[in-house]
Design an enzyme around this catalytic site. Structure first.
Site, mmCIF file in Angstrom:
data_model
loop_
_atom_site.group_PDB
_atom_site.id
_atom_site.type_symbol
_atom_site.label_atom_id
_atom_site.label_comp_id
_atom_site.label_asym_id
_atom_site.label_seq_id
_atom_site.Cartn_x
_atom_site.Cartn_y
_atom_site.Cartn_z
ATOM 1 N N GLY A 1 50.968 44.465 25.530
ATOM 2 C CA GLY A 1 50.613 45.721 26.158
ATOM 3 C C GLY A 1 49.526 45.505 27.191
ATOM 4 N N CYS A 2 49.369 46.467 28.088
ATOM 5 C CA CYS A 2 48.403 46.311 29.184
ATOM 6 C C CYS A 2 46.959 46.349 28.681
ATOM 7 C CB CYS A 2 48.647 47.353 30.258
ATOM 8 S SG CYS A 2 48.768 49.052 29.666
ATOM 9 N N TYR A 3 46.611 47.326 27.846
ATOM 10 C CA TYR A 3 45.256 47.353 27.289
ATOM 11 C C TYR A 3 44.961 46.104 26.455
ATOM 12 C CZ TYR A 3 44.159 52.277 28.490
ATOM 13 O OH TYR A 3 43.861 53.458 29.138
#
Length: 346
Positions: free
Chosen positions: A148-150
């Site tokens: 995921g990006c976070y």
């Protein structure tokens, strides 16, 4: 290799295609979607000029089985059913969350579809407690789960300190701001321009954001022990980017030199992760369109805490760039092929 992109109409799918257009080892094959099937790609992604005349087709196993690599850019919970019908020798790179988590209880607590298992995790630069990095687990893989990006931003910011033992693993706090593209391309009232412009707002407060268990999983691998994180995401008035501000208690006996050395040693020689010179701070504007992560670390002696800050483009290093980087590793190619290091400015 011939590549199919499933979910080509979304932001992640469009970004994968932007990178694949310039990849010398890839022939772009089927572009699939659901409601957009039958539409020329140029009407959906007008910036993808070389593919503008290509028609998006319906997502079916038959549409993608004759490809060497299949990129999945689907909503969470939708990948597993398709993957079950693909040949085992096809390289499948999933940009959704379906195969990221090792713990089925963690999946069930944050997602509403059945647990599908775990694939090799696609964050090559992730520091591990044994002194290694995640990259070695991706070489030659046939199934890869893109982070995921976070979790990408937070893990790259904090993992070196946990692996080196200069951070205490029991007191980690993260406040991270993301651009609106992180929520996908679907129409949502709170993401309208008139709602977002000139405003910042928190969401997923109180440990309920779906990326929480993934962040904890990564940092536990770095620390060699269970880690818990207080994670608060915020929405920023920008289309792309993540700025993650992460803090942790300084470990007993560690000082400023040991802290900086941990990050310097981990990221020395990395193409896409850059520890900035002291006093220079990451900015999301510096990474737009690039596969780079910019990192800075400092010690607040007054309160005995370390501050690690990371900036990434959530669509590139946070999603599509990571997917292409994993493709390169799985295929035995140079890891950097087709991936921009420099951002776009102004």
């Amino acid at each position: 290799m011939r590549a199919a992109v499933v979910g080509a109409s979304g932001y992640a799918g469009g970004e994968i295609l932007r990178l694949l257009i310039e990849h010398p080892g890839i022939e772009i094959g089927a572009l699939t979607a659901a409601s957009s099937a039958g539409t020329p790609l140029g009407r959906i992604h007008p910036h993808l000029v070389p593919l503008a005349d290509r028609t998006v087709v319906e997502t079916t196993p038959e549409a993608v089985t004759d490809h060497d690599v299949v990129f999945l850019a689907l909503p969470h919970g939708h990948s597993a059913a398709l993957v079950d019908r693909l040949p085992a020798d096809v390289l499948v790179i999933d940009c959704g969350a379906d195969f990221r988590l090792a713990d089925d209880a963690a999946w069930t607590a944050y997602y509403d579809t059945p647990y599908a298992g775990q694939w090799p995790y696609g964050l090559p630069e992730l520091a591990l407690a044994d002194g290694g990095v995640q990259r070695t687990r991706l070489l030659g893989a046939r199934r890869i789960a893109v982070p995921g990006c976070y979790p990408t931003a937070v893990s790259l910011a904090l993992a070196p300190g946990l692996a080196a033992g200069v951070l205490e693993p029991d007191d980690l706090t993260v406040v991270a701001a993301s651009g609106t593209s992180g929520a996908g391309k679907g129409l949502k009232a709170h993401l309208l321009g008139s709602e977002v412009m000139g405003a910042m707002s928190p969401y997923g407060v109180g440990g309920v954001h779906r990326h929480t268990p993934e962040i904890e999983q990564n940092l536990s691998l770095a620390a060699g022990a269970d880690v818990r994180v207080s994670f608060t995401p915020t929405l920023a008035p920008m289309p792309r980017g993540i700025l993650a501000t992460c803090t942790a208690r300084l470990a007993s006996g560690a000082g400023v030199e040991q802290v900086r050395a941990a990050w310097e040693q981990r990221y020395a020689g990395e193409t896409f992760v850059h520890l900035l010179p002291e006093g220079v701070w990451p900015s999301t504007a510096s990474v737009v369109g690039s596969n780079s992560a910019l990192i800075q670390v400092a010690v607040d002696d007054r309160v005995g805490r370390v501050i690690a800050i990371a900036a990434i483009d959530n669509l590139t290093k946070g999603t599509a760039g990571a997917a292409v980087q994993c493709l390169n590793l799985a295929a035995g190619w140079d890891e950097t092929i087709g991936l921009p290091v420099a951002g776009v400015a102004p």
